[in-house]
Scaffold this motif. Sequence first.
Motif, PDB file in Angstrom:
ATOM      1  N   HIS A 208      -5.182 -12.683   2.497  1.00 46.36           N
ATOM      2  CA  HIS A 208      -3.739 -12.558   2.715  1.00 46.36           C
ATOM      3  C   HIS A 208      -3.169 -11.341   1.977  1.00 46.36           C
ATOM      4  N   LEU A 209      -3.799 -10.962   0.877  1.00 42.33           N
ATOM      5  CA  LEU A 209      -3.348  -9.780   0.150  1.00 42.33           C
ATOM      6  C   LEU A 209      -3.631  -8.511   0.947  1.00 42.33           C
TER       7      LEU A 209
ATOM      8  N   ILE B 237      -1.300  -3.402  -4.896  1.00 46.33           N
ATOM      9  CA  ILE B 237      -0.721  -4.577  -4.258  1.00 46.33           C
ATOM     10  C   ILE B 237      -0.131  -5.483  -5.333  1.00 46.33           C
ATOM     11  N   ILE B 238       1.137  -5.806  -5.174  1.00 44.89           N
ATOM     12  CA  ILE B 238       1.816  -6.714  -6.100  1.00 44.89           C
ATOM     13  C   ILE B 238       2.082  -8.030  -5.375  1.00 44.89           C
TER      14      ILE B 238
ATOM     15  N   GLN C 144      -5.785  -4.038  -6.999  1.00 53.55           N
ATOM     16  CA  GLN C 144      -6.156  -2.714  -6.481  1.00 53.55           C
ATOM     17  C   GLN C 144      -7.014  -2.906  -5.245  1.00 53.55           C
ATOM     18  N   LEU C 145      -6.602  -2.280  -4.146  1.00 54.40           N
ATOM     19  CA  LEU C 145      -7.365  -2.370  -2.903  1.00 54.40           C
ATOM     20  C   LEU C 145      -7.992  -1.014  -2.614  1.00 54.40           C
TER      21      LEU C 145
ATOM     22  N   SER D 218       2.544  -1.640  -2.241  1.00 53.93           N
ATOM     23  CA  SER D 218       3.160  -2.715  -1.464  1.00 53.93           C
ATOM     24  C   SER D 218       3.362  -3.936  -2.354  1.00 53.93           C
ATOM     25  N   CYS D 219       4.307  -4.781  -1.933  1.00 53.15           N
ATOM     26  CA  CYS D 219       4.603  -5.984  -2.698  1.00 53.15           C
ATOM     27  C   CYS D 219       4.861  -7.141  -1.750  1.00 53.15           C
ATOM     28  N   SER D 220       4.254  -8.270  -2.049  1.00 55.88           N
ATOM     29  CA  SER D 220       4.493  -9.506  -1.321  1.00 55.88           C
ATOM     30  C   SER D 220       5.364 -10.394  -2.194  1.00 55.88           C
ATOM     31  N   TYR D 221       6.553 -10.762  -1.662  1.00 57.33           N
ATOM     32  CA  TYR D 221       7.456 -11.626  -2.423  1.00 57.33           C
ATOM     33  C   TYR D 221       7.521 -12.996  -1.764  1.00 57.33           C
TER      34      TYR D 221
END
Length: 249
Positions: free
Chosen positions: A241-242, A4-5, A16-17, A59-62
């Motif tokens: 939220h991640l 997860i980014i 890391q999840l 995955s990435c959250s921007y």
Amino acid sequence: MQLIIEITQQSIAAFQLTGNEIQLLEKVNCTKRTDVGYKEVLTQVIEKIGNLDRFENFSCSYFAQEFCLVPNSLFSASTPETLLQYTIHKPISKSDVDYNRLPEWSSVIIYQLPMWVKSVLILKAPRIVIQHEIAHILRHLTTGSLIPLRSHLVIHEEQFSFVVRKDGNIAHTSIQEYQSEEDIVYHLATVFTQLKIESKNELYIHGTGEQVEGIQKRLETHLKKIKLFEQSKIEIQVSNHLQYQTLCV
């Protein structure tokens, strides 16, 4: 196992999840807030993670301050860059515009996604799913609690995002800058007043990092002293939220 980014204007972090356990792998502050500076930091974070073959999902959250949420009908009748340009004053390049479809809400979130994000991540992890932070929250809001009034606040070092679901609909989405927790209280109070939120509701507060976690605790203390929030069940969920990123892979 999922990589997860999380990319914000202040820092870039990798987690890391594994199952329900999330672990910080690397976090670097962005001191040079230019496209070149951000790209250098993102590249550094990815290199420090090491071999990516051990991850099954990416995955990435921007966190993009420039965004808009539109219904499917409006999205179909125009172009993403035209719709986004209506909401911001500065010119924006077509190549820097991206969007995430939200079929759960019959909506699309359109936002500015600089090329440096895709140029690094897609090269290193071609299967990565990049989405706006608010897209992950909105997906989560179709799950879990049956209480019709739910709010999610994600706090970063200098900015925060806020989403409210009321009567089964998206009632509010915003991204704001702040200097202290008092600024966040003011924004939440304004939204609650405008939406006439006076009945039992849930307010979840997210955000990682020592500085942010201190703000969360002070914010919770402030909110519990205000009559407007006496019907709110306030819960701090530091990294939840991640984990919402799992809904997009």
